[in-house]
Design a protein around this motif. Structure first.
Motif, short mmCIF file in Angstrom:
data_model
loop_
_atom_site.label_atom_id
_atom_site.label_comp_id
_atom_site.label_asym_id
_atom_site.label_seq_id
_atom_site.Cartn_x
_atom_site.Cartn_y
_atom_site.Cartn_z
N PRO A 140 0.82 -1.23 0.00
CA PRO A 140 0.00 0.00 0.00
C PRO A 140 0.85 1.27 0.00
N THR A 141 1.93 1.27 0.78
CA THR A 141 2.80 2.45 0.83
C THR A 141 3.47 2.68 -0.52
N THR A 142 3.93 1.61 -1.14
CA THR A 142 4.58 1.72 -2.45
C THR A 142 3.60 2.22 -3.50
N MET A 143 2.39 1.70 -3.48
CA MET A 143 1.38 2.13 -4.46
C MET A 143 1.06 3.60 -4.29
N LEU A 144 0.98 4.05 -3.05
CA LEU A 144 0.72 5.47 -2.79
C LEU A 144 1.89 6.31 -3.28
N ALA A 145 3.10 5.87 -3.01
CA ALA A 145 4.29 6.64 -3.41
C ALA A 145 4.43 6.70 -4.93
N LEU A 146 4.04 5.63 -5.62
CA LEU A 146 4.20 5.58 -7.07
C LEU A 146 2.98 6.10 -7.83
N SER A 147 1.93 6.48 -7.11
CA SER A 147 0.73 6.97 -7.80
C SER A 147 1.00 8.24 -8.62
N PRO A 148 1.85 9.19 -8.17
CA PRO A 148 2.16 10.33 -9.05
C PRO A 148 2.85 9.89 -10.34
N PHE A 149 3.74 8.91 -10.23
CA PHE A 149 4.38 8.39 -11.45
C PHE A 149 3.34 7.79 -12.38
N LEU A 150 2.43 6.99 -11.83
CA LEU A 150 1.41 6.35 -12.67
C LEU A 150 0.57 7.40 -13.37
N LEU A 151 0.21 8.46 -12.67
CA LEU A 151 -0.58 9.53 -13.27
C LEU A 151 0.19 10.21 -14.40
N LEU A 152 1.44 10.58 -14.14
CA LEU A 152 2.24 11.25 -15.16
C LEU A 152 2.57 10.33 -16.33
N HIS A 153 2.81 9.07 -16.03
CA HIS A 153 3.09 8.10 -17.10
C HIS A 153 1.87 7.95 -18.01
N THR A 154 0.69 7.89 -17.42
CA THR A 154 -0.54 7.78 -18.21
C THR A 154 -0.75 9.02 -19.06
N MET A 155 -0.52 10.20 -18.47
CA MET A 155 -0.66 11.45 -19.22
C MET A 155 0.35 11.53 -20.37
N THR A 156 1.58 11.09 -20.12
CA THR A 156 2.61 11.11 -21.15
C THR A 156 2.25 10.14 -22.27
N TYR A 157 1.74 8.99 -21.90
CA TYR A 157 1.28 8.00 -22.90
C TYR A 157 0.20 8.59 -23.80
N ARG A 158 -0.75 9.27 -23.21
CA ARG A 158 -1.83 9.87 -24.00
C ARG A 158 -1.30 10.96 -24.92
N GLN A 159 -0.34 11.74 -24.43
CA GLN A 159 0.27 12.76 -25.29
C GLN A 159 1.00 12.12 -26.46
N MET A 160 1.70 11.02 -26.21
CA MET A 160 2.41 10.33 -27.26
C MET A 160 1.44 9.83 -28.33
N VAL A 161 0.34 9.25 -27.90
CA VAL A 161 -0.67 8.75 -28.84
C VAL A 161 -1.27 9.90 -29.64
N ASN A 162 -1.55 11.01 -28.99
CA ASN A 162 -2.15 12.16 -29.67
C ASN A 162 -1.20 12.78 -30.69
N ILE A 163 0.10 12.84 -30.34
CA ILE A 163 1.08 13.41 -31.27
C ILE A 163 1.26 12.48 -32.47
N GLY A 164 1.45 11.21 -32.17
CA GLY A 164 1.47 10.19 -33.20
C GLY A 164 2.76 10.07 -33.98
N THR A 165 3.23 11.15 -34.58
CA THR A 165 4.42 11.09 -35.42
C THR A 165 5.09 12.45 -35.47
N GLY A 166 6.36 12.45 -35.89
CA GLY A 166 7.06 13.71 -36.08
C GLY A 166 7.99 14.09 -34.93
N ARG A 167 8.64 15.23 -35.12
CA ARG A 167 9.63 15.70 -34.15
C ARG A 167 9.03 16.10 -32.81
N GLN A 168 7.73 16.36 -32.79
CA GLN A 168 7.09 16.72 -31.52
C GLN A 168 7.21 15.60 -30.49
#
Length: 294
Positions: free
Chosen positions: A240-268
């Protein structure tokens, strides 16, 4: 970038790619925190491991820069950050010399670790040097780059750094080594996702080239998720402590993943590299905090 003089200090800093050093620091920090938790921490071998990891990361970057240039992989259609040899900032002769110096310095530091870890560490050092060359010279073209990243940015540094401090291996080290390897592999997945078309033309058969764009998107998210899962197992019974500590990473990782999918291709997509490096650093920092204070 304009105004960069050939073989200047600025040119060498760009060639070394200091932003990637988080990939070298995080595994050593996690292993050291685990050694501290098990009351086996020793500051001298820990610091030497940090220096060795940083030197090997720099050597790997320089090797990648030189041999991708010699192979013609870094052409005018390159989407990633500009490379020193391809841009003419550093001559191939100077790059070869720098590779030799960085490997020599890493070897000297590695040999000093024999005092704590024994002669078997020579094999580990040789494997690290070989891996740095094999990635660019062949493995990355066969779709085995991810395997090398998980091995040499996860298991090898975490197990090695822990061993020179504790003199033995604890079961937790294996899980945390895998966690570090997979979270750092997100950087390679972004690179391969961005370069999938140029890699295909260069016959560089990365996993993204072999299995397609959608696979690359899912692979990025799953490597981060698997890193969390392995970290949870490695810090049992403090899940439980580890999951709580890593929850900000999970949130940012998910947001970064969505940005990657939205950008799709190119130098961006280069922006996703920076965000992924930030996420890796946060993952390591959070995991270290759990190991020290849980």
């Amino acid at each position: 970038m304009n105004g960069i003089k050939k073989n200047s200090v600025r040119a060498w800093l760009l060639a070394m790619r200091p932003k990637t050093l988080s990939a070298a620091v995080v595994p050593v920090a996690v292993a050291t925190a685990l050694a501290y938790r098990h009351e086996t921490f020793q500051w001298q071998p820990a610091m030497l491991c940090f220096v060795f990891a940083a030197l090997m990361q720099i050597a790997s970057n320089l090797i990648n820069d030189l041999y991708d240039f010699l192979k013609g992989t870094d052409g005018e259609d390159r989407l990633g950050p500009e490379r020193a040899c391809a841009q003419g900032w550093v001559t191939p002769q100077a790059m070869r010399l720098a590779i030799g110096i960085s490997i020599l310095l890493a070897s000297i530091v590695g040999l000093s670790l024999l005092f704590w870890g024994g002669w078997e560490l020579v094999l580990v050092g040789v494997a690290c040097i070989a891996g740095a060359f094999l990635y660019t010279l062949g493995f990355s073209y066969l779709g085995l780059g991810d395997l090398l990243v998980v091995l040499f940015f996860g298991f090898v540094p975490v197990l090695g750094c822990y061993y020179v401090q504790a003199g033995q291996l604890h079961s937790d080290v294996w899980w945390l080594g895998g966690a570090c390897g997979f979270v750092i592999d997100t950087l390679l997945v972004v690179n391969n996702f961005r370069d999938r078309e140029t890699d295909r033309r260069a016959k560089k058969l990365t996993l993204v080239v072999r299995f397609g764009e959608r696979f690359g998107e899912r692979l990025y998210f799953l490597t981060g998720a698997l890193a969390i899962l392995l970290a949870l197992v490695g810090t049992y019974p403090h899940i439980p402590t580890t999951m709580l500590a890593l929850s900000p990473f999970l949130l940012l990782h998910t947001m970064t993943y969505r940005q990657m999918v939205n950008i799709g291709t190119g130098r961006q997509l280069n922006k996703i590299l920076g965000l992924s490096a930030r996420n890796i650093f946060l993952f390591g920092l959070s995991l270290v905090a759990v190991l020290l204070f849980a």
